[in-house]
Design a protein around this motif. Structure first.
Motif, PDB file in Angstrom:
ATOM      1  N   TRP A  22       3.366   5.369  -6.967  1.00  0.00           N
ATOM      2  CA  TRP A  22       3.696   4.961  -8.299  1.00  0.00           C
ATOM      3  C   TRP A  22       4.993   5.778  -8.838  1.00  0.00           C
ATOM      4  O   TRP A  22       6.011   5.224  -9.292  1.00  0.00           O
ATOM      5  CB  TRP A  22       2.580   5.018  -9.435  1.00  0.00           C
ATOM      6  N   LEU A  42       7.610  -1.441  -6.005  1.00  0.00           N
ATOM      7  CA  LEU A  42       6.334  -1.218  -6.731  1.00  0.00           C
ATOM      8  C   LEU A  42       6.085   0.187  -7.247  1.00  0.00           C
ATOM      9  O   LEU A  42       5.058   0.873  -6.672  1.00  0.00           O
ATOM     10  CB  LEU A  42       5.105  -1.772  -5.723  1.00  0.00           C
ATOM     11  N   LYS A  75       1.730  -5.491  -8.110  1.00  0.00           N
ATOM     12  CA  LYS A  75       1.372  -4.262  -7.426  1.00  0.00           C
ATOM     13  C   LYS A  75      -0.178  -4.318  -6.812  1.00  0.00           C
ATOM     14  O   LYS A  75      -0.596  -4.347  -5.803  1.00  0.00           O
ATOM     15  CB  LYS A  75       1.658  -3.070  -8.080  1.00  0.00           C
TER      16      LYS A  75
END
Length: 331
Positions: free
Chosen positions: A169, A223, A246
């Motif tokens: 992330w 993502l 995602k």
């Protein structure tokens, strides 16, 4: 409800020292959820009841009769669809901050993984980074509503995903290695093709074939928790939608709005089946299709000093998804 109380107690115990940073109050389903967002309700693939959002979502004109097989048994009935508040997503500037629970966990690395906003004069455009949390929120089950309705999932409240423990992330390079198709879509040429999606979302609902687009909120790729944008409200709405995309790419998202015979895995989302309602820092009164410009719905939704007990830049979104099922009998 027992699981909800246990999770709340755990977070309160772990986060008692973080209240000054992460100000918020726990979610109250009765007052914080937009209950009119369950409409429209459709029976038999034809009869549509209620539409308080000002425009009609794209509905599948399916056959009024459905036949489903499950484990050797066959169900014959009629199709019913409605919009169910079933999940919630937090996009937060303060890592380990949980606006829905009104508290915060202790950050094992203080100052690390926090949200940020780049100076546009340095990088040529503003980029905003936020952490995200994804919850299972079976509102109808928690409130004991429609207890005998067969179309509702039998799950309890759960924190299903948090990006603070996901290295992908916060790292665009790792995200590219896992999803190399981003090279095809996260570029200016592909983003130009998103203009029709933005127009469609502002006038109604987004275009499902343009899965790499999120209308006026930006692109679905990469993502990660970094997204281009100068406005915090728009950027956080985009990150909430990107979190949903995602999960689909990771085969963790089930589509409940396509087949009347059960949920299916959707690596490529149908974004028109989902709507978001802002609950923190300011409660919104409508459900927003993915990609709709915040010029229409975002005024005053992120005041500089927050709203009441809620800190700014820590957002909570209620995810309303389409639920389509077959109600009938087994011969």
């Amino acid at each position: 409800m027992t699981r909800l109380i246990a999770v709340l107690a755990l977070v309160l115990c772990l986060g008692s020292t973080g209240w000054a940073v992460c100000r918020s109050r726990p979610l109250n389903p009765m007052t914080d959820i937009c209950w009119s967002c369950i409409f429209p309700v459709q029976f038999g693939g034809r009869l549509t009841i209620g539409n308080t959002q000002g425009n009609t979502p794209p509905e599948d004109r399916s056959s009024p009769v459905c036949v489903c097989s499950n484990g050797g048994s066959v169900t014959i009935g009629t199709t019913v669809s409605f919009y169910e508040p079933a999940r919630m997503i937090e996009t937060v500037q303060d890592p380990y901050c949980f606006p829905s629970l009104g508290s915060q966990m202790s950050n094992p690395q203080p100052g690390f993984l926090g949200g940020a906003k780049d100076d546009p004069t340095i990088h040529g455009g503003a980029r905003i980074f936020q952490q995200a949390h994804y919850y299972v929120l079976p509102v109808f089950q928690l409130m004991n509503l429609f207890a005998d309705f067969p179309c509702l999932e039998q799950k309890g409240f759960d924190l299903a995903y948090m990006t603070e423990v996901d290295p992908v992330w916060s790292n665009d390079t790792l995200a590219f290695l896992l999803n190399p198709e981003a090279l095809l879509f996260a570029n200016p040429a592909s983003q130009l093709s998103c203009i029709p999606d933005s127009v469609a979302a502002n006038g109604g609902y987004p275009l499902d074939p343009l899965f790499w687009c999120m209308g006026s909120w930006g692109g679905s790729y990469p993502l990660t928790g970094s997204i281009e944008g100068r406005d915090d409200t728009t950027a956080n709405a985009g990150l909430a939608a990107r979190m949903l995309f995602k999960l689909g790419r990771e085969m963790l998202l089930l589509d409940t709005g396509t087949s009347a015979c059960g949920a299916i895995v959707t690596p490529i989302w149908r974004k028109s089946l989902y709507r978001l309602q802002e609950a923190r820092p300011v409660r919104g009164s409508e459900c927003i299709p993915i990609g709709r410009s915040d010029f229409i719905w975002g005024s005053g939704k992120n005041p500089p000093r927050g709203a009441g007990q809620n800190a700014p830049n820590n957002f909570l979104w209620i995810l309303t998804r389409k639920n389509k099922c077959c109600i009938g009998y087994s011969p």
